[in-house]
Write an enzyme that holds these catalytic residues in place. Structure first.
Site, PDB file in Angstrom:
ATOM      1  CB  CYS A  34      -0.963   0.000   1.179  1.00 12.14           C
ATOM      2  SG  CYS A  34      -0.158  -0.083   2.803  1.00 12.14           S
ATOM      3  CG  HIS A  91      -4.510   0.552   3.796  1.00 11.28           C
ATOM      4  ND1 HIS A  91      -3.802  -0.130   2.831  1.00 11.28           N
ATOM      5  CD2 HIS A  91      -5.552   1.134   3.136  1.00 11.28           C
ATOM      6  CE1 HIS A  91      -4.386   0.019   1.657  1.00 11.28           C
ATOM      7  NE2 HIS A  91      -5.445   0.795   1.818  1.00 11.28           N
ATOM      8  CG  ASP A  93      -6.955   2.109  -1.147  1.00 16.67           C
ATOM      9  OD1 ASP A  93      -5.913   1.787  -1.737  1.00 16.67           O
ATOM     10  OD2 ASP A  93      -7.286   1.616  -0.048  1.00 16.67           O
TER      11      ASP A  93
END
Length: 281
Positions: free
Chosen positions: A82, A123, A138
């Protein structure tokens, strides 16, 4: 004047997506050159954000073998986690003259996460500024699914995500990035069920999110602009599905079910054949 007339949530991204899907996958292309190649024929900021987002989601594979946040290394390896996705997205946006920030926070991906407090952030995602408003992005979750190995599966639900949808799975360390009028606490967040992109695809509006732990008597009220043809549930690992009572009043739907006391495990609710919520029983 142009910015006032554009709604990026209803804009067409056909051209931006077409460019993102057609740019050669040359692994030696420098970051500057790639960004220029993607954005040079697009005249609006919302399309420039989209082409970068779509290219990253299509070309970067989720891999623990490349845990760097160095955008050059993510681009070179075509892989990352991420922080690699969010760093690459932010860097490319900045090279294109677009505003972008990286957000650190907590993500819930599995029913085992329901009700569990996490000791540290796990994250990262992005916040962009577009025509005077901030939006959530995202690129990691848009790229596909990871269950032991990465499965590429583009999901546009994570581009300009509705904050009410994203907060069900993403909670920022800095709560100003919630982008919600009414803040939700971390304690509320961990109690939410797991949310799936069927929530967005069915255009659900859920005024009161149910507890992620199923009780004997289950009830969920939601609104949708899309006709709901079917609603059913299923326990993980068990064959067959469970019909759920569904009633309708205009655009309001009510689903109800009584669970046997002995039932346990992971329970998923499907609307129009798409997974919407996952619960712990």
């Amino acid at each position: 004047l142009l910015a006032q007339t554009i709604d990026p949530l209803s804009a067409s991204y056909t051209r931006a997506d077409s460019i993102a899907l057609s740019v050669p996958k040359n692994k030696k292309i420098p970051l500057d050159e790639l960004t220029q190649l993607l954005t040079k024929d697009l005249n609006t900021d919302h399309e420039r954000y989209r082409v970068i987002f779509r290219w990253i989601a299509e070309n970067i594979a989720y891999s623990f073998a490349n845990k760097t946040r160095d955008p050059q290394k993510v681009l070179q390896k075509r892989a990352g986690v991420c922080m690699g996705y969010s760093s690459l997205f932010q860097t490319m946006c900045q090279k294109a003259g677009l505003s972008c920030e990286t957000v650190a926070g907590f993500a819930k991906t599995d029913v085992s996460d329901i009700g569990v407090k996490q000791s540290k952030t796990n994250h990262e995602w992005n916040v962009i500024s577009l025509y005077g408003k901030r939006y959530l992005i995202d690129a990691t979750w848009a790229a596909g699914n990871y269950t032991g190995k990465f499965v590429k599966d583009f999901d546009g639900s994570y581009f300009l995500s509705d904050p009410k949808f994203l907060v069900l799975s993403h909670y920022p360390q800095d709560t100003s990035y919630l982008l919600l009028k009414e803040k939700i606490s971390y304690d509320e967040f961990i109690k939410f069920p797991i949310v799936y992109s069927g929530y967005v695809k069915n255009q659900l509006n859920v005024p009161s999110i149910p507890d992620g732990r199923l009780k004997k008597d289950f009830k969920l009220v939601f609104y949708s602009n899309i006709p709901v043809e079917s609603c059913y549930g299923g326990f993980y690992g068990e064959k067959g599905t469970i019909p759920i009572d569904l009633s309708r009043n205009d655009s309001q739907y009510i689903i109800q079910h009584k669970f046997p006391l002995m039932s346990k495990g992971e329970f998923t609710i499907y609307v129009n054949g798409k997974a919407v919520f996952g619960f712990k029983k």
